[in-house]
Design a protein around this motif. Structure first.
Motif, PDB file in Angstrom:
ATOM      1  N   LEU A 104      -0.437   8.315  -0.266  1.00 11.09           N
ATOM      2  CA  LEU A 104      -0.506   7.686  -1.574  1.00 11.09           C
ATOM      3  C   LEU A 104      -1.928   7.816  -2.113  1.00 11.09           C
ATOM      4  O   LEU A 104      -2.885   7.412  -1.456  1.00 11.09           O
ATOM      5  N   GLY A 105      -2.054   8.400  -3.300  1.00 15.75           N
ATOM      6  CA  GLY A 105      -3.369   8.633  -3.896  1.00 15.75           C
ATOM      7  C   GLY A 105      -4.065   7.346  -4.301  1.00 15.75           C
ATOM      8  O   GLY A 105      -3.661   6.233  -3.930  1.00 15.75           O
ATOM      9  N   THR A 106      -5.103   7.478  -5.082  1.00 17.11           N
ATOM     10  CA  THR A 106      -5.924   6.323  -5.473  1.00 17.11           C
ATOM     11  C   THR A 106      -5.241   5.516  -6.559  1.00 17.11           C
ATOM     12  O   THR A 106      -5.705   5.439  -7.705  1.00 17.11           O
ATOM     13  N   GLU A 107      -4.112   4.943  -6.200  1.00 18.45           N
ATOM     14  CA  GLU A 107      -3.363   4.125  -7.141  1.00 18.45           C
ATOM     15  C   GLU A 107      -3.909   2.703  -7.137  1.00 18.45           C
ATOM     16  O   GLU A 107      -4.769   2.345  -6.327  1.00 18.45           O
ATOM     17  N   SER A 108      -3.372   1.891  -8.020  1.00 19.46           N
ATOM     18  CA  SER A 108      -3.830   0.511  -8.129  1.00 19.46           C
ATOM     19  C   SER A 108      -3.417  -0.286  -6.902  1.00 19.46           C
ATOM     20  O   SER A 108      -2.550   0.120  -6.123  1.00 19.46           O
ATOM     21  N   ARG A 109      -4.043  -1.426  -6.779  1.00 23.53           N
ATOM     22  CA  ARG A 109      -3.765  -2.309  -5.642  1.00 23.53           C
ATOM     23  C   ARG A 109      -2.319  -2.766  -5.653  1.00 23.53           C
ATOM     24  O   ARG A 109      -1.666  -2.826  -4.598  1.00 23.53           O
ATOM     25  N   GLN A 110      -1.767  -3.066  -6.818  1.00 22.79           N
ATOM     26  CA  GLN A 110      -0.402  -3.553  -6.902  1.00 22.79           C
ATOM     27  C   GLN A 110       0.600  -2.472  -6.501  1.00 22.79           C
ATOM     28  O   GLN A 110       1.556  -2.727  -5.772  1.00 22.79           O
ATOM     29  N   ILE A 111       0.357  -1.236  -6.948  1.00 15.92           N
ATOM     30  CA  ILE A 111       1.252  -0.131  -6.584  1.00 15.92           C
ATOM     31  C   ILE A 111       1.155   0.157  -5.096  1.00 15.92           C
ATOM     32  O   ILE A 111       2.164   0.457  -4.431  1.00 15.92           O
ATOM     33  N   THR A 112      -0.028   0.043  -4.536  1.00 16.45           N
ATOM     34  CA  THR A 112      -0.201   0.238  -3.099  1.00 16.45           C
ATOM     35  C   THR A 112       0.641  -0.748  -2.312  1.00 16.45           C
ATOM     36  O   THR A 112       1.289  -0.392  -1.309  1.00 16.45           O
ATOM     37  N   LEU A 113       0.664  -2.006  -2.755  1.00 18.38           N
ATOM     38  CA  LEU A 113       1.477  -3.021  -2.076  1.00 18.38           C
ATOM     39  C   LEU A 113       2.966  -2.698  -2.172  1.00 18.38           C
ATOM     40  O   LEU A 113       3.717  -2.878  -1.192  1.00 18.38           O
ATOM     41  N   ILE A 114       3.405  -2.213  -3.317  1.00 20.90           N
ATOM     42  CA  ILE A 114       4.836  -1.920  -3.503  1.00 20.90           C
ATOM     43  C   ILE A 114       5.263  -0.765  -2.597  1.00 20.90           C
ATOM     44  O   ILE A 114       6.301  -0.836  -1.912  1.00 20.90           O
ATOM     45  N   VAL A 115       4.465   0.306  -2.581  1.00 23.15           N
ATOM     46  CA  VAL A 115       4.805   1.450  -1.731  1.00 23.15           C
ATOM     47  C   VAL A 115       4.719   1.067  -0.259  1.00 23.15           C
ATOM     48  O   VAL A 115       5.550   1.500   0.565  1.00 23.15           O
ATOM     49  N   ALA A 116       3.747   0.214   0.105  1.00 21.90           N
ATOM     50  CA  ALA A 116       3.639  -0.220   1.497  1.00 21.90           C
ATOM     51  C   ALA A 116       4.847  -1.047   1.916  1.00 21.90           C
ATOM     52  O   ALA A 116       5.281  -0.983   3.080  1.00 21.90           O
ATOM     53  N   GLU A 117       5.397  -1.833   0.993  1.00 21.89           N
ATOM     54  CA  GLU A 117       6.612  -2.594   1.295  1.00 21.89           C
ATOM     55  C   GLU A 117       7.773  -1.653   1.625  1.00 21.89           C
ATOM     56  O   GLU A 117       8.554  -1.898   2.556  1.00 21.89           O
ATOM     57  N   LEU A 118       7.868  -0.552   0.883  1.00 20.48           N
ATOM     58  CA  LEU A 118       8.927   0.428   1.148  1.00 20.48           C
ATOM     59  C   LEU A 118       8.703   1.113   2.496  1.00 20.48           C
ATOM     60  O   LEU A 118       9.649   1.332   3.262  1.00 20.48           O
ATOM     61  N   GLY A 119       7.417   1.432   2.799  1.00 24.41           N
ATOM     62  CA  GLY A 119       7.130   2.048   4.088  1.00 24.41           C
ATOM     63  C   GLY A 119       7.445   1.119   5.232  1.00 24.41           C
ATOM     64  O   GLY A 119       7.939   1.548   6.289  1.00 24.41           O
ATOM     65  N   ASN A 120       7.168  -0.161   5.035  1.00 26.16           N
ATOM     66  CA  ASN A 120       7.467  -1.148   6.064  1.00 26.16           C
ATOM     67  C   ASN A 120       8.980  -1.282   6.259  1.00 26.16           C
ATOM     68  O   ASN A 120       9.471  -1.428   7.390  1.00 26.16           O
ATOM     69  N   LYS A 121       9.733  -1.184   5.135  1.00 20.13           N
ATOM     70  CA  LYS A 121      11.187  -1.306   5.198  1.00 20.13           C
ATOM     71  C   LYS A 121      11.820  -0.145   5.948  1.00 20.13           C
ATOM     72  O   LYS A 121      12.723  -0.341   6.784  1.00 20.13           O
ATOM     73  N   TYR A 122      11.317   1.071   5.694  1.00 22.91           N
ATOM     74  CA  TYR A 122      11.894   2.261   6.317  1.00 22.91           C
ATOM     75  C   TYR A 122      11.101   2.751   7.511  1.00 22.91           C
ATOM     76  O   TYR A 122      11.403   3.806   8.062  1.00 22.91           O
ATOM     77  N   GLN A 123      10.072   1.973   7.922  1.00 26.72           N
ATOM     78  CA  GLN A 123       9.221   2.304   9.073  1.00 26.72           C
ATOM     79  C   GLN A 123       8.623   3.705   8.950  1.00 26.72           C
ATOM     80  O   GLN A 123       8.681   4.533   9.864  1.00 26.72           O
ATOM     81  N   VAL A 124       8.064   3.945   7.790  1.00 26.11           N
ATOM     82  CA  VAL A 124       7.379   5.199   7.502  1.00 26.11           C
ATOM     83  C   VAL A 124       5.910   4.884   7.243  1.00 26.11           C
ATOM     84  O   VAL A 124       5.606   4.090   6.339  1.00 26.11           O
ATOM     85  N   PRO A 125       4.980   5.435   8.014  1.00 24.77           N
ATOM     86  CA  PRO A 125       3.564   5.174   7.766  1.00 24.77           C
ATOM     87  C   PRO A 125       3.157   5.621   6.365  1.00 24.77           C
ATOM     88  O   PRO A 125       3.516   6.711   5.913  1.00 24.77           O
ATOM     89  N   VAL A 126       2.458   4.740   5.694  1.00 29.22           N
ATOM     90  CA  VAL A 126       1.925   5.038   4.364  1.00 29.22           C
ATOM     91  C   VAL A 126       0.404   5.085   4.467  1.00 29.22           C
ATOM     92  O   VAL A 126      -0.232   4.074   4.785  1.00 29.22           O
ATOM     93  N   LEU A 127      -0.185   6.233   4.194  1.00 31.44           N
ATOM     94  CA  LEU A 127      -1.625   6.396   4.259  1.00 31.44           C
ATOM     95  C   LEU A 127      -2.180   6.308   2.839  1.00 31.44           C
ATOM     96  O   LEU A 127      -1.978   7.203   2.016  1.00 31.44           O
ATOM     97  N   SER A 128      -2.848   5.202   2.556  1.00 24.89           N
ATOM     98  CA  SER A 128      -3.397   4.966   1.233  1.00 24.89           C
ATOM     99  C   SER A 128      -4.801   5.558   1.136  1.00 24.89           C
ATOM    100  O   SER A 128      -5.652   5.319   1.997  1.00 24.89           O
ATOM    101  N   LEU A 129      -5.013   6.333   0.076  1.00 29.51           N
ATOM    102  CA  LEU A 129      -6.326   6.917  -0.190  1.00 29.51           C
ATOM    103  C   LEU A 129      -7.153   6.060  -1.141  1.00 29.51           C
ATOM    104  O   LEU A 129      -8.204   6.487  -1.612  1.00 29.51           O
ATOM    105  N   ALA A 130      -6.661   4.857  -1.437  1.00 27.17           N
ATOM    106  CA  ALA A 130      -7.394   3.920  -2.295  1.00 27.17           C
ATOM    107  C   ALA A 130      -8.137   2.927  -1.413  1.00 27.17           C
ATOM    108  O   ALA A 130      -7.580   2.432  -0.431  1.00 27.17           O
TER     109      ALA A 130
END
Length: 848
Positions: A104-130
């Motif tokens: 995940l690129g340098t997105e906002s803090r709120q978008i980072t949380l939303i994508v991380a919730e999806l990664g947590n749900k599907y057990q997929v590591p999300v590497l945030s560049l922000a």
């Protein structure tokens, strides 16, 4: 510190995004068949394009380097800067296409949380560049890995710049987003406070604020001209500097500093936008640009980036490219270990410890944070471009390089000449006298113990007049300032000087000009200028000099005791010579010293003696001395007499109401200049602060005022002003209530003893004369039978005068005195037959 109201806007919840996702199309099956890794970046931003190219290069380089036949594939998607699109892409990649990991690129803090919730749900590591991901994510979102280094240490770099140039106050302008409010600003506030400065104004600006000129106008009306800008939106950044240029707050004496969120994106701005930032100092992320690996990456990146985005002029890779490359490389290495689940892949990623393009790649297993950055680049914008000044390293300071053996300094001067806003060669002072600001409200005490320092009075028409030594010093100080400083003197009628100084901290007044003592308690909430009067506390006592008898004063200067001569004539001569000597030397140094020293013989008085005697002591009732006498010196409160006016001290000391007075040195000098007869100091000078002018903490005027006071001290102006105050009072014995001024003068009584000695000595000399001639006198009184004519007397020996007795006649005869003559052969024969003793004694003695 003033805080602007932040505009709140509602943020969509995660459930809202998940609901919308069910109605959005998904990726085609053709894309899914080859998808191993997914990336979501904003193609419309410079950082997004760098991240895309760098991640693709990392996967290609890893496959070429490892020689594996089965390599991960990567598909990077465009979020178009839309939070809804980002959420949809993340859901599709994780759910429908079984991606092993998501970048995940340098997105906002709120978008980072939303994508991380999806990664947590599907057990997929999300590497945030922000780097603005919240710290709490490690507990609630275990599959979120923060692959960008924390930039919180950059706030220490910003504070180091401020400390280096000794700017006391700063304004902070920031984009009103969650990452700034919750993450960056608190760290910045702590760093600035640690640097000894403070934030004057916090100004928040919404990302899509259509008109920011009104907001910036509010800063123009204030004095502080040091600005720190933190924002992620390049559009907002361009507006800020364009409007600041128009408002004239990017001129001389102003300072502008940008954080990494702007400095790292400065290449995204065109030349015209950069020109509005002339003089800006930027703190940017640092990564080593040396070594063969980086050189290969650098050349390949320029080629590939130029092919994909031929319209861009700047092809150099930045921090976003190198950290995206390292993140993709880390996932590729983890996948090569044949992990079977998302949890295993996550653990492998967190176990990494290798040297990447951005530095050492090592994660904290519990927080899932990459090692934070400790070194930052310092740039300076000039004209339509910028240049690298040097570096700042945490715990080391500024330097021109980061190689081994580099020289470091806490001063930014080591980096060389800086281009400041308005292009002055001198360092900006960081503040300006606002044209629209009102004159400074300077408090002065309405009533003082010593009116010679501050005296508020009114003329016949009721106009206020404030005079005194402190006022004269302040006026002379203001004249030396390199700018006009309007002010008005406002009388303060509070109970004490402490309460008056506290009004400065409460922003009721802008300063205090008075005989205000510099003490630790007051320094906790205000700052003082350089002292303009001597420091110290002295004890003043009354004494009545012990003088010896005035009649015998002349004996004191002499220690030799002359011996009387047998020769009476010599004794008389010595006495008369002694008289002349004493009278002559009475006006010389010996007697003058005696007359002075005799005044200075008071009984010794010290603090311990006063306490043992339970004696009363006096001090200024409105000063800190009351508390000092109790707590520091140990006097009982009931033995401390509070004096309200300076004129009360001499009679209080003389009458015994107080045994001693404790006063600050300037007050002691003043009292001694007025009452010099019977007042003296006793004991050592106690160390306390002198008199200074009080201002709010981090006052922009303080440094200049202190410098001006030092100038007045060095050129002798302070001494002249003090002398003028002291010389206005003539030392008067009557002013003190008593005193024997005549004791300092010589009069007839001073020589009375001398005259007595003279008379006695002369009388004794006469007596001894007659006593030595007693035989001759006896012969004159009782003569023997002899002839009328007697033989001629023998010639006296040389050196001895002959003495002839005068002729003595009775009541019926005249006495004829014939002196001896060497030329005569025979002396005249004296007829003593009819002379009686009475007639003889009545005759004057012969001359010697």
């Amino acid at each position: 510190m003033q805080r602007e109201e932040r505009h709140k806007r509602p943020c969509p919840s995660l459930s809202f995004f998940l609901l919308i996702l069910s109605f959005l199309p998904i990726l085609s099956s053709t894309q899914a068949s080859s998808l191993g890794l997914g990336g979501i970046v904003d193609y419309g931003s410079r950082e997004g394009r760098e991240e895309k190219v760098a991640m693709e290069m990392a996967i290609d380089d890893f496959c070429a380097h490892s020689g594996r036949s089965c390599c991960p594939t990567l598909l990077v998607n465009d979020s178009q800067g839309d939070p809804l699109q980002t959420a949809f892409l993340a859901s599709s990649i994780a759910k429908d296409h079984n991606a092993r990991a998501i970048f995940l690129g340098t997105e906002s803090r709120q978008i980072t949380l939303i994508v991380a919730e999806l990664g947590n749900k599907y057990q997929v590591p999300v590497l945030s560049l922000a780097n603005q991901a919240p710290n709490r994510a490690s507990y609630h979102l275990p599959f979120l890995v923060k692959a960008a280094r924390s930039q919180h240490a950059e706030m220490k770099a910003v504070a180091a710049i401020i400390r280096s140039w000794q700017w006391q106050k700063v304004n902070v302008i920031y984009e009103d987003i969650g990452s700034a409010v919750a993450g960056i600003i608190p760290h910045l506030m702590d760093a600035i406070q640690d640097a000894g400065s403070e934030i004057s104004t916090l100004l928040s600006l919404p990302t899509f604020q259509p008109n920011i000129s009104e907001k910036l106008e509010s800063l123009k009306s204030k004095q502080c001209r040091v600005f720190i800008v933190h924002a992620n939106s390049i559009t907002l950044v361009s507006k800020i500097f364009k409007e600041a240029k128009k408002l004239g707050i990017m001129e001389a004496n102003s300072v502008w500093i940008t954080t990494t969120s702007i400095t790292n994106r400065i290449d995204s701005l065109d030349a015209s936008a950069i020109s509005t930032m002339e003089g800006v100092i930027g703190v940017g992320s640092y990564f080593p640009e040396s070594g063969k690996r980086f050189e290969r990456f650098h050349s390949k990146f320029i080629l590939k980036y130029g092919l994909q985005y031929p319209h861009e002029k700047n092809l150099e890779p930045g921090i976003f490219a190198v950290q995206a490359y390292d993140a993709a490389w880390a996932v590729a290495i983890a996948l090569a270990s044949n992990v079977t689940s998302g949890k295993e892949l996550l653990d492998r990623i967190l176990q990494h410890n290798f040297s990447g393009l951005s530095g050492r790649i090592r994660f904290n297993f519990s927080t899932k944070l990459l090692d934070p950055a400790h070194t930052f680049e310092i740039i300076n914008v000039g004209g339509r471009s910028y240049r690298e000044l040097g570096f700042w390293s945490e715990g080391l300071g500024f330097s021109t390089s980061v190689d081994k053996g580099s020289n470091y300094s806490t001063s930014m001067r080591i980096l060389g000449q800086v281009v400041w806003p308005g292009r002055p060669w001198t360092v900006p002072r960081g503040w300006e006298v606002a044209k629209s600001s009102k004159p400074l409200r300077i408090a002065v005490p309405a009533k003082t113990t010593f009116t010679e320092f501050v005296n508020v009075k009114y003329d016949a028409e009721g106009n206020q007049i404030v005079v005194g030594h402190a006022i004269d010093v302040f006026k002379a100080t203001v004249k030396l300032l390199p700018y006009d400083l309007p002010y008005e003197l406002v009388p303060f009628s509070g109970p004490s000087y402490d309460s008056m100084v506290q009004q400065v901290a409460l922003e009721v007044f802008d300063g205090v000009v008075a005989d205000t003592a510099i003490i630790a308690n007051r320094c906790s909430y205000v700052e003082f200028s350089q002292p303009y009067a001597d420091s110290g506390l002295q004890m003043l006592i009354y004494f009545k000099p012990k003088r010896p008898g005035r009649a015998w004063l002349f004996l004191k200067p002499f220690t030799a005791r002359p011996k009387l001569s047998v020769n009476s004539s010599r004794i008389a001569l010595i006495v008369w010579l002694f008289i002349g000597l004493v009278i002559t030397t009475s006006y010389t140094a010996s007697l003058t010293t005696l007359l002075t020293v005799q005044q200075l013989e008071p009984a010794k008085v010290d603090i311990e003696t006063l306490k043992k005697m339970n004696a009363k002591v006096g001090c200024d009732g409105n000063s800190f001395v009351v508390k000092y006498l109790e707590e520091a010196l140990g006097f009982r409160s009931e033995n401390i007499v509070k004096i309200r006016t300076g004129e009360e001290y001499p009679p209080a000391l003389e009458s015994g109401k107080i045994s001693a007075a404790f006063l600050e040195v300037p007050y002691v000098k003043l009292l001694l200049s007025k009452y010099c007869s019977n007042l003296i100091t006793s004991g050592p000078t106690l160390k306390v602060g002198g008199f200074g002018f009080a201002f709010p903490r981090s006052s922009p005027y303080l440094a200049d005022i202190s410098h001006a006071i030092l100038t007045l001290a060095e050129d002798g102006t302070l001494l002249k002003l003090e002398k003028a105050m002291l010389d206005s009072h003539k030392c008067s014995s009557s002013s003190s209530g008593s005193g024997d001024e005549s004791g300092r003068r010589l009069d007839i009584d001073s020589y009375l003893g001398l005259f007595i000695i003279t008379a006695v000595t002369s009388s004794l000399a006469l007596f001894f004369y007659f006593f030595s001639r007693r035989e001759e006198v006896q012969q004159c009184i009782n003569p023997k039978s002899q002839d009328i004519e007697s033989p001629a007397p023998e010639r006296p020996p040389d050196g001895q005068a002959s003495v002839e007795m005068p002729a003595l006649h009775g009541d019926r005869q005249e006495a004829n005195d014939h002196g001896g003559n060497a030329g005569q052969s025979r002396p005249e024969i004296l007829d003593l037959g009819t002379h009686d003793e009475e007639n003889y004694l009545a005759t004057p003695p012969p001359r010697l």
